[in-house]
Scaffold this motif. Sequence first.
Motif, PDB file in Angstrom:
ATOM      1  N   ARG A  39       0.808  -1.223   0.000  1.00  0.00           N
ATOM      2  CA  ARG A  39       0.000   0.000   0.000  1.00  0.00           C
ATOM      3  C   ARG A  39       0.840   1.271   0.000  1.00  0.00           C
ATOM      4  O   ARG A  39       0.333   2.341  -0.281  1.00  0.00           O
ATOM      5  N   TRP A  40       2.155   1.180   0.353  1.00  0.00           N
ATOM      6  CA  TRP A  40       3.032   2.351   0.378  1.00  0.00           C
ATOM      7  C   TRP A  40       3.915   2.446  -0.861  1.00  0.00           C
ATOM      8  O   TRP A  40       4.692   3.382  -0.988  1.00  0.00           O
ATOM      9  N   THR A  44       1.000   1.660  -6.093  1.00  0.00           N
ATOM     10  CA  THR A  44      -0.302   1.744  -5.428  1.00  0.00           C
ATOM     11  C   THR A  44      -0.709   3.193  -5.184  1.00  0.00           C
ATOM     12  O   THR A  44      -1.868   3.560  -5.378  1.00  0.00           O
ATOM     13  N   LEU A  45       0.252   4.033  -4.790  1.00  0.00           N
ATOM     14  CA  LEU A  45      -0.057   5.422  -4.432  1.00  0.00           C
ATOM     15  C   LEU A  45      -0.357   6.303  -5.643  1.00  0.00           C
ATOM     16  O   LEU A  45      -1.297   7.094  -5.617  1.00  0.00           O
TER      17      LEU A  45
END
Length: 195
Positions: A39-40, A44-45
């Motif tokens: 997620r980081w 993904t970002l």
Amino acid sequence: MRKCFLTGLLVLVPLAITAWVLNIIIGTLDQSLLFVPERWQPRTLVGFDIPGFGAILTILIVFVVGLLANNLIGNYVLRLWEKLLHRIPVVSSLYGSVKQVSDTLFSSSGNAFRKAVLIPYPHANSYTIGFLTGAPGGDVKNHLVGDYVSVYVPTTPNPTSGFFLMMARENVVELDMTVDAALKYIVSMGVVAPE
């Protein structure tokens, strides 16, 4: 045409090799993103990979660890961590050896690669450039008669491999040349001569 072609090669080959090496280094450092939670990660970002983000992250982590290790609490935690590593049988010998070598090479107070020297090697009538690394120690110095120094002789064109020699000080000539200039001279196989 031949002259123009060779000139083009002389301009482009070093540039291409430099870009290739940097690509390998940055690609390897980008692999450090595998340890970052999904997620980081940039994919993904922001929806796509950012080349060099892993390299920047690695440099940042090294800097932060250095910053933390330089204060009182970080130094205490580092000593506890090293005590723990020294208690693990195989890890202790490996970590201890690597730490000792890295402390010697990267320490500003160490004496590794401090002076370029000229020595007779591999026989008396030929010479090569080496680096003064200190003096023989331990039981070795008890078996050497006279004044001896430790010299590292790197191989060409890869200076990370080489030979460790203990030589009589009288056979070692200290050069008026920086370590960087001597390394360039060795890596270039004598083509890039120091001024």
